[in-house]
Scaffold this motif. Structure first.
Motif, PDB file in Angstrom:
ATOM      1  N   LEU A  72     -88.696 -42.437 -55.948  1.00  0.00           N
ATOM      2  CA  LEU A  72     -88.263 -41.043 -56.037  1.00  0.00           C
ATOM      3  C   LEU A  72     -86.968 -40.963 -56.829  1.00  0.00           C
ATOM      4  CD1 LEU A  72     -88.840 -39.376 -52.563  1.00  0.00           C
ATOM      5  CD2 LEU A  72     -89.720 -38.637 -54.771  1.00  0.00           C
ATOM      6  N   VAL A  73     -86.132 -41.952 -56.637  1.00  0.00           N
ATOM      7  CA  VAL A  73     -84.881 -42.066 -57.380  1.00  0.00           C
ATOM      8  C   VAL A  73     -84.957 -43.419 -58.090  1.00  0.00           C
ATOM      9  CG1 VAL A  73     -82.367 -42.031 -57.225  1.00  0.00           C
ATOM     10  CG2 VAL A  73     -83.726 -40.733 -55.577  1.00  0.00           C
ATOM     11  N   PRO A  74     -85.527 -43.446 -59.293  1.00  0.00           N
ATOM     12  CA  PRO A  74     -85.814 -44.722 -59.962  1.00  0.00           C
ATOM     13  C   PRO A  74     -84.571 -45.565 -60.241  1.00  0.00           C
ATOM     14  CG  PRO A  74     -86.956 -42.902 -61.035  1.00  0.00           C
ATOM     15  CD  PRO A  74     -86.004 -42.305 -60.048  1.00  0.00           C
ATOM     16  N   TYR A  75     -84.728 -46.850 -59.989  1.00  0.00           N
ATOM     17  CA  TYR A  75     -83.646 -47.818 -60.218  1.00  0.00           C
ATOM     18  C   TYR A  75     -83.043 -47.710 -61.619  1.00  0.00           C
ATOM     19  CZ  TYR A  75     -81.245 -52.300 -60.753  1.00  0.00           C
ATOM     20  OH  TYR A  75     -80.304 -53.256 -61.009  1.00  0.00           O
ATOM     21  N   PRO A  76     -83.854 -47.654 -62.691  1.00  0.00           N
ATOM     22  CA  PRO A  76     -83.252 -47.610 -64.031  1.00  0.00           C
ATOM     23  C   PRO A  76     -82.360 -46.383 -64.259  1.00  0.00           C
ATOM     24  CG  PRO A  76     -85.601 -48.082 -64.206  1.00  0.00           C
ATOM     25  CD  PRO A  76     -85.325 -47.733 -62.775  1.00  0.00           C
ATOM     26  N   LEU A  77     -82.770 -45.246 -63.691  1.00  0.00           N
ATOM     27  CA  LEU A  77     -81.968 -44.028 -63.852  1.00  0.00           C
ATOM     28  C   LEU A  77     -80.674 -44.112 -63.046  1.00  0.00           C
ATOM     29  CD1 LEU A  77     -84.700 -41.214 -63.754  1.00  0.00           C
ATOM     30  CD2 LEU A  77     -83.793 -42.462 -65.719  1.00  0.00           C
ATOM     31  N   ILE A  78     -80.774 -44.589 -61.810  1.00  0.00           N
ATOM     32  CA  ILE A  78     -79.574 -44.757 -60.978  1.00  0.00           C
ATOM     33  C   ILE A  78     -78.618 -45.749 -61.628  1.00  0.00           C
ATOM     34  CG2 ILE A  78     -78.780 -45.851 -58.818  1.00  0.00           C
ATOM     35  CD1 ILE A  78     -79.409 -42.990 -58.390  1.00  0.00           C
ATOM     36  N   LEU A  79     -79.143 -46.850 -62.127  1.00  0.00           N
ATOM     37  CA  LEU A  79     -78.304 -47.853 -62.777  1.00  0.00           C
ATOM     38  C   LEU A  79     -77.577 -47.258 -63.976  1.00  0.00           C
ATOM     39  CD1 LEU A  79     -77.207 -50.701 -63.135  1.00  0.00           C
ATOM     40  CD2 LEU A  79     -79.313 -51.275 -64.386  1.00  0.00           C
ATOM     41  N   GLU A  80     -78.295 -46.525 -64.810  1.00  0.00           N
ATOM     42  CA  GLU A  80     -77.666 -45.912 -65.983  1.00  0.00           C
ATOM     43  C   GLU A  80     -76.575 -44.916 -65.573  1.00  0.00           C
ATOM     44  OE1 GLU A  80     -78.902 -43.394 -69.979  1.00  0.00           O
ATOM     45  OE2 GLU A  80     -80.497 -44.384 -68.846  1.00  0.00           O
ATOM     46  N   ALA A  81     -76.833 -44.158 -64.516  1.00  0.00           N
ATOM     47  CA  ALA A  81     -75.833 -43.202 -64.016  1.00  0.00           C
ATOM     48  C   ALA A  81     -74.596 -43.935 -63.486  1.00  0.00           C
ATOM     49  CB  ALA A  81     -76.440 -42.315 -62.937  1.00  0.00           C
ATOM     50  N   LEU A  82     -74.809 -45.039 -62.785  1.00  0.00           N
ATOM     51  CA  LEU A  82     -73.686 -45.820 -62.252  1.00  0.00           C
ATOM     52  C   LEU A  82     -72.872 -46.477 -63.374  1.00  0.00           C
ATOM     53  CD1 LEU A  82     -75.494 -47.431 -59.200  1.00  0.00           C
ATOM     54  CD2 LEU A  82     -73.693 -45.688 -59.107  1.00  0.00           C
ATOM     55  N   VAL A  83     -73.535 -46.928 -64.412  1.00  0.00           N
ATOM     56  CA  VAL A  83     -72.828 -47.488 -65.573  1.00  0.00           C
ATOM     57  C   VAL A  83     -71.978 -46.394 -66.214  1.00  0.00           C
ATOM     58  CG1 VAL A  83     -73.128 -48.420 -67.919  1.00  0.00           C
ATOM     59  CG2 VAL A  83     -74.441 -49.375 -66.012  1.00  0.00           C
ATOM     60  N   TYR A  84     -72.529 -45.194 -66.306  1.00  0.00           N
ATOM     61  CA  TYR A  84     -71.780 -44.046 -66.845  1.00  0.00           C
ATOM     62  C   TYR A  84     -70.529 -43.795 -65.994  1.00  0.00           C
ATOM     63  CZ  TYR A  84     -70.534 -39.294 -68.111  1.00  0.00           C
ATOM     64  OH  TYR A  84     -69.819 -38.175 -68.496  1.00  0.00           O
ATOM     65  N   VAL A  85     -70.700 -43.777 -64.675  1.00  0.00           N
ATOM     66  CA  VAL A  85     -69.561 -43.563 -63.768  1.00  0.00           C
ATOM     67  C   VAL A  85     -68.514 -44.654 -63.971  1.00  0.00           C
ATOM     68  CG1 VAL A  85     -68.851 -43.561 -61.335  1.00  0.00           C
ATOM     69  CG2 VAL A  85     -70.868 -42.248 -62.055  1.00  0.00           C
ATOM     70  N   LYS A  86     -68.962 -45.887 -64.057  1.00  0.00           N
ATOM     71  CA  LYS A  86     -68.036 -47.020 -64.245  1.00  0.00           C
ATOM     72  C   LYS A  86     -67.247 -46.883 -65.553  1.00  0.00           C
ATOM     73  CE  LYS A  86     -66.755 -51.334 -63.125  1.00  0.00           C
ATOM     74  NZ  LYS A  86     -66.323 -51.876 -61.878  1.00  0.00           N
ATOM     75  N   ASN A  87     -67.906 -46.380 -66.610  1.00  0.00           N
ATOM     76  CA  ASN A  87     -67.243 -46.239 -67.906  1.00  0.00           C
ATOM     77  C   ASN A  87     -66.188 -45.139 -67.930  1.00  0.00           C
ATOM     78  OD1 ASN A  87     -68.624 -48.361 -69.071  1.00  0.00           O
ATOM     79  ND2 ASN A  87     -70.265 -47.067 -69.845  1.00  0.00           N
ATOM     80  N   ASP A  88     -66.296 -44.172 -67.025  1.00  0.00           N
ATOM     81  CA  ASP A  88     -65.279 -43.108 -66.939  1.00  0.00           C
ATOM     82  C   ASP A  88     -64.698 -43.101 -65.523  1.00  0.00           C
ATOM     83  OD1 ASP A  88     -63.667 -41.030 -67.740  1.00  0.00           O
ATOM     84  OD2 ASP A  88     -65.247 -39.521 -67.781  1.00  0.00           O
ATOM     85  N   PHE A  89     -64.527 -44.308 -64.988  1.00  0.00           N
ATOM     86  CA  PHE A  89     -64.194 -44.444 -63.573  1.00  0.00           C
ATOM     87  C   PHE A  89     -62.860 -43.809 -63.190  1.00  0.00           C
ATOM     88  CE2 PHE A  89     -62.637 -46.526 -59.764  1.00  0.00           C
ATOM     89  CZ  PHE A  89     -63.696 -46.253 -58.904  1.00  0.00           C
ATOM     90  N   ASP A  90     -61.831 -43.968 -63.999  1.00  0.00           N
ATOM     91  CA  ASP A  90     -60.520 -43.421 -63.630  1.00  0.00           C
ATOM     92  C   ASP A  90     -60.608 -41.926 -63.358  1.00  0.00           C
ATOM     93  OD1 ASP A  90     -59.234 -45.852 -63.718  1.00  0.00           O
ATOM     94  OD2 ASP A  90     -58.467 -45.577 -65.748  1.00  0.00           O
ATOM     95  N   PHE A  91     -61.219 -41.207 -64.280  1.00  0.00           N
ATOM     96  CA  PHE A  91     -61.304 -39.753 -64.097  1.00  0.00           C
ATOM     97  C   PHE A  91     -62.238 -39.381 -62.951  1.00  0.00           C
ATOM     98  CE2 PHE A  91     -63.171 -35.564 -65.045  1.00  0.00           C
ATOM     99  CZ  PHE A  91     -62.037 -34.813 -64.778  1.00  0.00           C
ATOM    100  N   ILE A  92     -63.405 -40.007 -62.892  1.00  0.00           N
ATOM    101  CA  ILE A  92     -64.374 -39.665 -61.847  1.00  0.00           C
ATOM    102  C   ILE A  92     -63.823 -39.987 -60.458  1.00  0.00           C
ATOM    103  CG2 ILE A  92     -66.661 -40.238 -60.898  1.00  0.00           C
ATOM    104  CD1 ILE A  92     -67.630 -40.404 -63.835  1.00  0.00           C
ATOM    105  N   SER A  93     -63.122 -41.096 -60.319  1.00  0.00           N
ATOM    106  CA  SER A  93     -62.550 -41.425 -59.005  1.00  0.00           C
ATOM    107  C   SER A  93     -61.433 -40.444 -58.644  1.00  0.00           C
ATOM    108  CB  SER A  93     -62.051 -42.869 -58.963  1.00  0.00           C
ATOM    109  OG  SER A  93     -60.974 -43.067 -59.829  1.00  0.00           O
ATOM    110  N   ALA A  94     -60.668 -39.989 -59.634  1.00  0.00           N
ATOM    111  CA  ALA A  94     -59.627 -38.983 -59.368  1.00  0.00           C
ATOM    112  C   ALA A  94     -60.282 -37.665 -58.942  1.00  0.00           C
ATOM    113  CB  ALA A  94     -58.757 -38.780 -60.601  1.00  0.00           C
ATOM    114  N   LEU A  95     -61.354 -37.304 -59.613  1.00  0.00           N
ATOM    115  CA  LEU A  95     -62.067 -36.066 -59.320  1.00  0.00           C
ATOM    116  C   LEU A  95     -62.703 -36.109 -57.938  1.00  0.00           C
ATOM    117  CD1 LEU A  95     -62.592 -33.497 -60.940  1.00  0.00           C
ATOM    118  CD2 LEU A  95     -64.663 -34.552 -61.809  1.00  0.00           C
TER     119      LEU A  95
END
Length: 195
Positions: free
Chosen positions: A85-108
């Motif tokens: 229902l929540v495919p691994y490849p899509l979740i992984l890509e989303a998590l990589v995106y979060v990691k790449n902009d981690f400073d801002f996303i963690s602040a938000l």
């Protein structure tokens, strides 16, 4: 040349804003502080944004847009697999995106950021699940005599909780490790975690 300068200015503003958001929270920071930290004048800030809330909303909407593009992309190969229902490849890509902009996303996502940010991510995941369910009759939330809305909430909350904990811990694990945890969490009941 002008476009490069605008992009660079917005980058400096975002970096300054991120640091101040983590340090002070949205309510306690000022445009003057953002401008000073970004080494620009206030007029330059106002040429791009109405105020600090407009800045936060525009940056936040960029992230939400990008995450929607990743998570709501059609992935026909896993459409009929209930575990996906929540495919691994899509979740992984989303998590990589979060990691790449981690400073801002963690602040938000932090206590001084936007309390609605995590709810927006949850809404995207809900949209993904609803889309998957709409494309097949084989996928249903009729397990363990739970109504569909409660079952969906359990699934969504577990995924969001894992992502939020990962962010709060400083993204110590890799996106692959977190995507694997999310996949495992979908397959086992919370009770089994205690045994």
């Amino acid at each position: 040349m002008v476009k490069k300068r605008k992009t660079a200015t917005k980058t400096y503003i975002k970096i300054a804003f991120t640091e101040l958001l983590k340090e002070k929270g949205i309510e306690n920071l000022t445009v003057m502080e953002i401008a000073r930290k970004a080494e620009i004048n206030r007029g330059t800030f106002y040429a791009h944004y109405v105020d600090k809330y407009d800045l936060m909303e525009k940056l936040e909407m960029e992230i939400i847009y990008d995450l929607k593009q990743i998570l709501l992309r059609k992935d026909e190969s896993n459409l009929n697999d209930p575990v996906e229902l929540v495919p691994y490849p899509l979740i992984l890509e989303a998590l990589v995106y979060v990691k790449n902009d981690f400073d801002f996303i963690s602040a938000l996502a932090g206590k001084g950021g936007d309390p609605q940010f995590i709810a927006m991510i949850k809404d995207i995941l809900s949209e993904l699940i609803t889309s998957k369910l709409a494309h097949t009759s084989e996928l249903q939330f009729k397990k363990e005599n739970l109504p569909e809305d409660y079952a969906q909430e359990i699934l969504l909350s577990s995924i969001v909780a894992i992502i939020l904990l990962w962010i709060k811990k400083g993204a110590l694990e890799t996106p692959e490790e977190i995507a694997t945890m999310i996949t495992k969490a979908k397959q086992i009941s919370p009770y089994k975690l205690l045994l």
